[in-house]
Design an enzyme around this catalytic site. Structure first.
Site, PDB file in Angstrom:
ATOM      1  N   GLY A 328       0.839  -1.190   0.000  1.00 13.49           N
ATOM      2  CA  GLY A 328       0.000   0.000   0.000  1.00 13.49           C
ATOM      3  C   GLY A 328       0.877   1.244   0.000  1.00 13.49           C
ATOM      4  O   GLY A 328       1.989   1.249  -0.550  1.00 13.49           O
ATOM      5  N   SER A 329       0.403   2.272   0.699  1.00 12.32           N
ATOM      6  CA  SER A 329       1.090   3.563   0.632  1.00 12.32           C
ATOM      7  C   SER A 329       2.433   3.582   1.333  1.00 12.32           C
ATOM      8  O   SER A 329       3.190   4.548   1.184  1.00 12.32           O
ATOM      9  CB  SER A 329       0.192   4.653   1.232  1.00 12.32           C
TER      10      SER A 329
END
Lengths: 631, 381
Positions: A328-329
């Protein structure tokens, strides 16, 4: 008188004496036969029988060495040995196992559980070994059995060293456990030519550090030449080769920190790997849920085994090493560093974020409707702007991304000293060619690169890879192999064999670029997505939240309440602290935790608070339900 | 004055002893004591008991030695009948111990009537032949055979094969010495030799499971078969034979030395103070010790048979001859069993094995021999 013969006394006595002579002859003859037999046994066969008598008398008894202890960095004992009595049955010496066990249960409590476990061991073992039917007998039980032992040939009480993990479920994934030696272990021992070291041993490391350091922990079997009686009782020792005890394992792990991290999870599932950036030493390695390694030592009973194996939570899987998740981020700081390194972006260069990115007729959405407006590199990390990274990924191209990320060890085994690490997936055209069979699947599509930029798509990394990557970043690009063992201690000589923290790579990164990223990550915890989790912290920390999408919600709003708990996104958080001189770097993963800021960052806060300030938290880390802007 | 009085008492007490026989017996008992000390090393209280047994047995010997043969003769029939009655009592109401019915509980004590038959049977037979000395008919041998076989059958049925064999042998020797025709002896010997030969030759077949031997109990068959091939049952019955053979063989020519037998002191020899005591002797004193033992036995038997040869009464002759040959039978059966050439039957080694009953019986035999020796001139012709 007619039938009777008249017998003259003189003649009669002569005949009697003749018969006496015959009797003497008989005696001499028969005794002679005995003497011939004795000459055969005692003179002609003497050597053979002397050997038989010696074989009878002398028995070579192996002395199993003390297995090395496992201690945390402060000397707390995580795995130790204790001596206890077990009731053991040698199946080959027992005619009717069932009735023998029935009879034994009249003397000593034998649970159905013990019987089941015994059955299981029986299936896995050879007939001539003795197998435990009951372990940890009380003194009273031993006395009761010994008084009746004549009734039970093939059954004996043995004093054995047992492995014990005093903290139970705590740190079980890193410690692993030992279990009874099986055929595969024996092959392993044979392959290494260590049969002599293992004579008489019945245990072997099966998982975790117990497995990896098996040959260091085990030591070397000693021997005792014992004179034994017919009953098998040792009468006296004729000679003795002492065993060599195994080495003690001193870990880099801090048990208290481990405990803080595990408790922070509460009942949630997930993993934490905390690393000391300057050495690569692992400070805590958590995988939740855990299991009780003590259950495995003498063969786990089927009830527990089924419970562990059939649980949807998979407590036996070490998520820190063996489960790969999209980052993810948390991928974004590395993307940004890559862009600076290869010159695709400058820190000040801004983009205008309308809330989406269009590529090849496909719209990639930012999770903030309407977009973040004008976004530079700092903002892109602090606010976790997707559009910035969609475009950046497109600009950098998949090959540049893959080769840059590879330097941080993503998509490769970190080489941590626990076996069975997963590789994860560092997506690249080359990876796709190898991974897929059909030509249309093997082709890399440019559109696939876009979601790679925000840590989604094919991206999948283990928590320890993420932790190692963030530790490398924290350590300004000097990469160490993560390791749990600090040094091995020879118990006899006190000599220490350190696992030297040698850097395995110095990444070609500019310090200015690193500082830009670190600064942005500090911003995340100060004013960005993880601000609430680090409110009022007495140290400066750097972090990045992340959310790994499990569910493809194309274009639709993601409302977590509407998605079943198991389908919620995984929450991730990477961080290090203190920001200027990092003492700890970590990756936190909470399965189905939703947003990273919501579930994962508070766990990191508790870990940091303990490690840097010695603050013990009260209970599990609370989920921050107000954290919404937190992709 | 007093000195002569003491001398008189001593003379009346010990004057009945036959010095050669006594010397041989004491040498045997002394040698036995040395071995018993080693065999009971793990169980010292047994040694004290052994001394007590010796005192009782030698006392019994002194008493019996003073009883003239004529008196013994009058005891023959009552002793035999009482013994027979007790054996019937055992068969009907005896106590069972270790699978055999051997003991009779009289309320105040438990007795083993088969033991007294070892003396009572030859006594009875010697008396019987003495009575029919003048005219000996074939029918008398038939009656003698019945007198013998009745108690033997009762004892064998208990079952106590060892004692049955000893009682049978005692009787057979009386009948043999009484002059049983060789025409009858030879066929029996031949049949026995053939039987043993067949067993050794066809052992594998006969010992197969499920082959029943007529008139023989399963455990007795097992003993014989184990002798033929001890390895078939190394942890059960074969253990006795295998371990005693190892003890004997490992002793070598001179033995391992007193108290130094590993088979003995590490408890590999079963029943080492009783039936298997010869294994202890052979392990610790070797072939030399065994030869010494056999020579002592031969001397004992020779002296006994000499007493028989010089006895003046038919009763005394037969009884002395039989008792001497009982010693031989005892010794041979035991030595054969321990050295592995005979099946394991529970027969102790005479004068050596620990155990009071057998020792008393054996010493009563010595007393009878001495009595016969001392009273030979007093017998009316």
């Amino acid at each position: 008188m007619s039938a009777a013969e008249f017998r003259a006394p003189e003649q009669e006595i002569q005949r009697f004496r003749a018969r006496l002579v015959l009797a003497v002859a008989l005696a001499v003859l028969m005794f002679g036969a005995v003497m011939v037999r004795l000459v055969w046994l005692q003179v002609l066969q003497h050597d053979y029988y002397r050997t038989r008598a010696e074989d009878n008398r002398i028995s070579l008894a192996p002395i199993v060495p003390n297995r090395g202890l496992i201690l945390d960095r402060n000397g707390l004992v995580l795995a130790r040995n204790f001596s206890a009595y077990t009731l053991e049955i040698t199946p080959s010496k027992v005619a009717d196992l069932e009735s023998t066990i029935d009879d034994l249960s009249g003397l000593i409590e034998i649970q159905p559980r013990d019987r089941k476990r015994f059955r299981k061991l029986l299936d896995e073992s050879k007939n001539f070994e003795s197998l435990p039917i009951r372990t940890r007998l009380s003194d009273e039980e031993v006395a009761r059995f010994v008084a009746q032992r004549f009734r039970f040939p093939g059954v004996e009480v043995k004093a054995r060293l047992f492995r014990q993990y005093p903290y139970g479920e705590l740190a079980s994934h890193l410690l692993g456990y030992i279990g009874r030696i099986n055929d595969r272990d024996l092959d392993n021992i044979e392959e290494k030519g260590l049969e002599d070291k293992y004579q008489g041993s019945i245990y072997f490391g099966k998982a975790g550090l117990e497995q990896r350091y098996e040959f260091d922990l085990h030591g070397q079997t000693g021997f005792e030449e014992v004179e034994v009686s017919a009953g098998g009782r040792a009468v006296r020792v004729l000679s003795r080769t002492p065993p060599v005890p195994g080495n003690n394992l001193h870990l880099t792990v801090d048990l208290k920190l481990q405990q803080v991290a595990e408790q922070a999870f509460g009942n949630r599932r997930g993993a934490v790997v905390a690393i000391e950036p300057s050495t690569g030493g692992v400070l805590a390695l958590v995988s939740k849920p855990t299991f009780d390694p003590n259950l495995f030592v003498d063969g786990i009973d089927p009830q527990h085994w089924d419970a562990y194996n059939n649980s949807p939570d998979h407590p036996l899987v070490n998520r820190a090493l063996n489960a790969a998740y999209p980052p993810g981020s948390t991928f974004k700081p590395f993307m940004a560093l890559g862009a600076l390194t290869i010159g695709k972006r400058t820190p000040a260069q801004s983009i205008s974020d309308p809330g989406f990115f269009e590529f090849g007729g496909h719209t990639f959405r930012d999770d903030k409707k309407g977009g973040h407006g004008s976004v530079d590199m700092y903002r892109s990390i602090v606010a976790s702007c997707d559009t910035y990274y969609y475009r950046l990924a497109s600009d950098m191209g998949i090959d540049a991304i893959a080769s840059f990320m590879g330097q941080f060890g993503l998509g490769a085994r970190t080489g941590v000293d626990i076996d069975g690490e997963s590789i994860g997936i560092l997506p690249s055209p080359e990876w796709k060619r190898k991974r897929f069979r059909r030509p249309e699947q093997q082709k890399w599509y440019a559109g696939e690169t876009i979601s790679i930029g925000i840590g989604q798509g094919y991206n999948a990394y283990t928590p320890i890879q993420l932790a190692s990557a963030v530790a490398t970043l924290a350590n300004d690009g000097v990469r160490f192999r993560p390791h749990l063992v600090s040094y091995l201690e020879n118990v006899t000589t006190g000599e220490r064999r350190p696992i030297e923290p040698q850097p395995i790579a110095r990444l070609a990164l500019k310090q200015d670029n690193i500082d830009v990223i670190k600064h942005a990550m500090v911003g995340v915890n100060k004013e960005g997505t993880a601000m609430r989790a680090f409110l009022g912290a007495e140290y400066v920390s750097a972090g990045k939240t992340g959310t790994a999408q499990l569910f493809s919600l194309k274009g639709a709003d993601y409302k977590e309440g509407h998605v079943k708990e198991r389908l919620r996104d995984h929450a991730l958080f990477i961080a290090f602290a203190p920001a200027d001189k990092p003492k700890i770097a970590l990756a936190v993963l909470v399965e189905n935790g939703g947003f990273g800021a919501q579930a994962a960052a508070p766990i990191a806060r508790q870990v940091f608070d303990y490690w840097l300030l010695g603050k013990l938290p009260q209970g599990a880390a609370a989920e921050d339900n107000d954290a919404s802007d937190s992709n | 004055m007093q000195a002569t009085a003491i001398k008189q008492v001593l003379r009346s007490t010990f004057g009945v002893l036959d010095p050669p026989l006594m010397a041989i017996a004491l040498a045997l008992l002394a040698y036995a004591l040395v071995v018993v000390i080693s065999a009971t090393a793990d169980f010292p209280s047994r040694l004290n008991q052994h001394f007590a047994n010796l005192a009782v047995a030698l006392g019994a010997m002194l008493v019996v030695a003073r009883v003239p043969p004529q008196r013994l003769m009058t005891l023959a029939l009552p002793a035999y009948l009482v013994g027979l009655a007790l054996l019937v009592g055992v068969a009907v109401a005896g106590d069972v111990s270790k699978g055999a019915r051997r003991w009779l509980n009289l309320g105040f004590m438990r007795i083993q009537p088969s033991e007294m038959m070892k003396i009572a049977v030859p006594l009875m037979l010697a008396w019987y032949f003495h009575k029919h000395e003048a005219v000996l008919r074939a029918r008398d041998f038939l009656v003698a055979g019945l007198i013998l076989l009745l108690p033997v059958a009762l004892i064998a049925k208990q079952p106590d094969l060892g004692t049955a064999i000893l009682v049978l042998a005692a009787g057979v020797f009386v009948i043999f010495f009484a002059g049983l025709s060789y025409k009858l002896i030879m066929p029996v010997l031949l049949a026995a030799a053939l039987g043993v030969g067949a067993l050794v030759y066809y052992g594998d077949h006969l010992c197969a499971d499920g082959v029943a031997w007529p008139g023989i109990k399963e455990y007795q068959k097992h003993r014989v078969c184990t002798l033929l091939d001890p390895s078939t049952d190394p942890l059960g019955k074969g253990f006795h034979i295998i371990q005693s053979t190892i003890a004997v063989g490992s002793g070598g020519i001179m033995g391992k030395g007193w108290m130094k037998g590993t088979q003995t002191h590490l408890e590999f020899i079963p029943e080492r103070h009783t039936d298997f005591i010869f294994a202890v002797m052979a392990e610790e004193f070797g072939l030399a010790g065994a030869i010494l033992l056999v020579l002592l036995y031969l001397a004992l038997i020779a002296r006994g048979l000499m007493i028989a040869a010089q006895a003046t009464m038919q009763f005394s002759r037969l009884l002395a001859g039989s008792i001497s040959m009982i010693y031989f039978t005892y010794a041979f059966v035991n030595l054969g069993m321990v050295s592995g050439i005979l099946p394991v039957v529970g027969v102790p080694l005479p004068f050596v094995s620990y155990g009071g009953t057998a020792l008393v019986t054996l010493c009563i035999g010595l007393g009878i021999l001495m009595s016969i020796r001392k009273h030979r001139r007093l017998a009316p012709d």
